[in-house]
Design an enzyme around this catalytic site. Structure first.
Site, mmCIF file in Angstrom:
data_model
loop_
_atom_site.group_PDB
_atom_site.id
_atom_site.type_symbol
_atom_site.label_atom_id
_atom_site.label_comp_id
_atom_site.label_asym_id
_atom_site.label_seq_id
_atom_site.Cartn_x
_atom_site.Cartn_y
_atom_site.Cartn_z
ATOM 1 N N LEU A 205 1.024 -1.399 0.017
ATOM 2 C CA LEU A 205 -0.226 -0.252 -0.178
ATOM 3 C C LEU A 205 0.730 1.136 0.123
ATOM 4 O O LEU A 205 1.848 1.068 0.542
ATOM 5 C CB LEU A 205 -0.745 0.055 1.367
ATOM 6 C CG LEU A 205 -1.952 -1.001 1.494
ATOM 7 C CD1 LEU A 205 -2.451 -1.132 2.556
ATOM 8 C CD2 LEU A 205 -3.026 -1.284 0.441
ATOM 9 N N HIS A 206 0.433 2.427 -0.331
ATOM 10 C CA HIS A 206 1.629 2.854 -0.837
ATOM 11 C C HIS A 206 0.268 4.895 -1.259
ATOM 12 O O HIS A 206 1.148 6.047 -1.381
ATOM 13 C CB HIS A 206 2.571 2.926 -1.721
ATOM 14 C CG HIS A 206 2.044 3.608 -3.012
ATOM 15 N ND1 HIS A 206 1.852 2.317 -3.723
ATOM 16 C CD2 HIS A 206 2.309 4.033 -4.315
ATOM 17 C CE1 HIS A 206 1.649 2.544 -4.769
ATOM 18 N NE2 HIS A 206 2.068 3.784 -5.371
ATOM 19 N N ARG A 207 -0.548 4.213 -2.184
ATOM 20 C CA ARG A 207 -1.569 5.626 -2.676
ATOM 21 C C ARG A 207 -2.226 6.536 -1.187
ATOM 22 O O ARG A 207 -2.636 5.371 0.227
ATOM 23 C CB ARG A 207 -2.421 5.325 -3.131
ATOM 24 C CG ARG A 207 -1.691 4.257 -4.628
ATOM 25 C CD ARG A 207 -2.827 4.536 -5.469
ATOM 26 N NE ARG A 207 -2.061 3.426 -6.885
ATOM 27 C CZ ARG A 207 -1.312 4.113 -7.864
ATOM 28 N NH1 ARG A 207 -1.711 5.408 -7.676
ATOM 29 N NH2 ARG A 207 -1.331 3.410 -8.869
ATOM 30 N N ARG A 240 6.994 5.985 2.245
ATOM 31 C CA ARG A 240 6.152 6.878 2.775
ATOM 32 C C ARG A 240 5.123 6.674 3.706
ATOM 33 O O ARG A 240 4.342 7.029 4.708
ATOM 34 C CB ARG A 240 5.175 7.021 1.688
ATOM 35 C CG ARG A 240 4.384 8.180 0.770
ATOM 36 C CD ARG A 240 3.568 8.187 -0.478
ATOM 37 N NE ARG A 240 2.830 9.460 -0.171
ATOM 38 C CZ ARG A 240 1.517 9.751 0.322
ATOM 39 N NH1 ARG A 240 0.993 8.558 1.043
ATOM 40 N NH2 ARG A 240 1.223 11.018 -0.154
ATOM 41 N N ASP A 279 -2.370 -1.940 -3.816
ATOM 42 C CA ASP A 279 -3.024 -0.620 -4.788
ATOM 43 C C ASP A 279 -1.712 0.164 -5.813
ATOM 44 O O ASP A 279 -1.875 1.277 -6.602
ATOM 45 C CB ASP A 279 -3.847 0.076 -3.724
ATOM 46 C CG ASP A 279 -2.577 1.228 -2.585
ATOM 47 O OD1 ASP A 279 -1.272 0.598 -3.063
ATOM 48 O OD2 ASP A 279 -2.330 2.078 -2.214
#
Length: 358
Positions: A205-207, A240, A279
């Site tokens: 996940l990073h969005r 992030r 994602d």
């Protein structure tokens, strides 16, 4: 023809590797320089790729580093402008949709240098994604377009590009995947957690809409953990996301965080997993070719063939949708996927053939 090959972020190196290997094995001579913008500077996000993918070290590194979208883009643009003012290429070739590609494409075009875009014509329709804006900008000014699908090709032709500009060549990501599949290697976490084939899930996940709101991210993790039938979930954490998670005291019995993995290690995990939850767009391409069930936590995708043909399911950003799809997985009701046209490991060769003709 003198060509600048632009790379700066993790997906870029996977795509550019296919072109570099095609050049190495070609009987035609290509005068190129590999330019690393420095957008990703963590070793596992970019540095390890040169050894993993057997590609040469960059001829030039711009060292743009991190920062806001505007600051990072400006740093790349000024660095590349200085470079081309001293030694001009005939063509600037950019891959994908990251800031590095957009920044160098604009700089080249303003310097009257022709621009070629690899992975052109794909759209998610979601302008909240920085990558979507980058795609639109790059495609609006490029001279040549190399596409991964007939849908992307048709989109470009329908928006006014000519048949002499647009080339359906397939997917360079898959060139690299197939070339190095036999070299995938076990990450340390495999033995640490005593993982078994198809007895764990992989999560990425990073969005922003998934990770920026801490309560939402924690909810996603709990729902996946509670519905994975006790299987471990391996979560290589994007830098992030790591910043957000480090501020929390989480109690997740079967979700295991790791640092970013190298290309060969990460794809070893993917290939041997029961499912991937992500994602990311690029990962859905790799799971499709590897035949691994995949859930995408987004409302739209620029890679619809991974859903219509492949193993991917686009389930939206509401985490309450996750249990239904995990049930399908564990009840052996997941669809059987296929491989999209021209995702055959020869896209880099096709790109060189067109560049030679040009």
């Amino acid at each position: 023809m003198k060509i600048d090959l632009i790379a700066g972020a993790r997906p870029n190196f996977v795509k550019i590797a296919a072109i570099l290997h095609a050049i190495k094995n070609s009987d035609k001579k290509f005068d190129y320089r590999l330019i690393h913008t420095g957008q990703h500077y963590d070793h596992n996000m970019s540095g390890s790729f040169f050894s993993d993918l057997n590609i040469p070290l960059p001829d030039i590194t711009l060292e743009s580093g991190s920062g806001t979208q505007a600051r990072q883009t400006a740093s790349i643009m000024t660095g590349y402008e200085d470079l081309v003012s001293k030694k001009r290429p005939d063509l600037c070739l950019v891959v994908g949709d990251v800031n590095s590609s957009m920044a160098c494409a604009i700089t080249a075009k303003k310097s009257n240098i022709k621009v070629a875009h690899v992975e052109a014509g794909i759209r998610s329709g979601d302008l909240s994604m920085p990558e979507e804006i980058n795609r639109i900008l790059i495609d609006s000014i490029s001279d040549y377009f190399f596409t991964t699908s007939r849908k992307a090709t048709d989109f470009l032709l329908n928006t006014g590009k000519s048949k002499e500009q647009v080339f359906f060549v397939g997917n360079t990501m898959i060139d690299t995947l197939r070339r190095f599949e036999a070299d995938f290697k076990k990450p340390e976490v495999w033995d640490t957690l005593n993982l078994k084939n198809t007895q764990y899930l992989v999560l990425t996940l990073h969005r922003p809409n998934n990770v920026d709101e801490v309560s939402n991210l924690v909810k996603i993790l709990h729902i996946i953990g509670d519905n994975s039938r006790g299987l471990p979930i391996i979560f290589p954490v994007h830098p992030r996301t790591a910043k957000i998670l480090n501020s929390q005291k989480l109690s997740l019995k079967n979700v295991f965080f790791t640092a970013p993995l190298s290309y060969l290690e990460f794809n070893y995990l993917v290939k041997n997993s029961k499912m991937v939850i992500t994602d990311s767009g690029g990962i859905t391409e790799e799971t499709t070719v590897l035949g691994i069930p995949c859930i995408t936590l987004r409302n739209s995708t620029e890679r619809p063939e991974t859903v219509s043909i492949g193993t991917n399911e686009l389930i939206g950003t509401d985490s309450e949708n996750i249990p239904e799809y995990l049930d399908k997985l564990f009840e052996a009701r997941w669809k059987t996927g296929g491989i999209p046209e021209l995702w055959d490991g020869k896209s880099g060769i096709r790109i060189l053939e067109e560049l030679s003709r040009l």
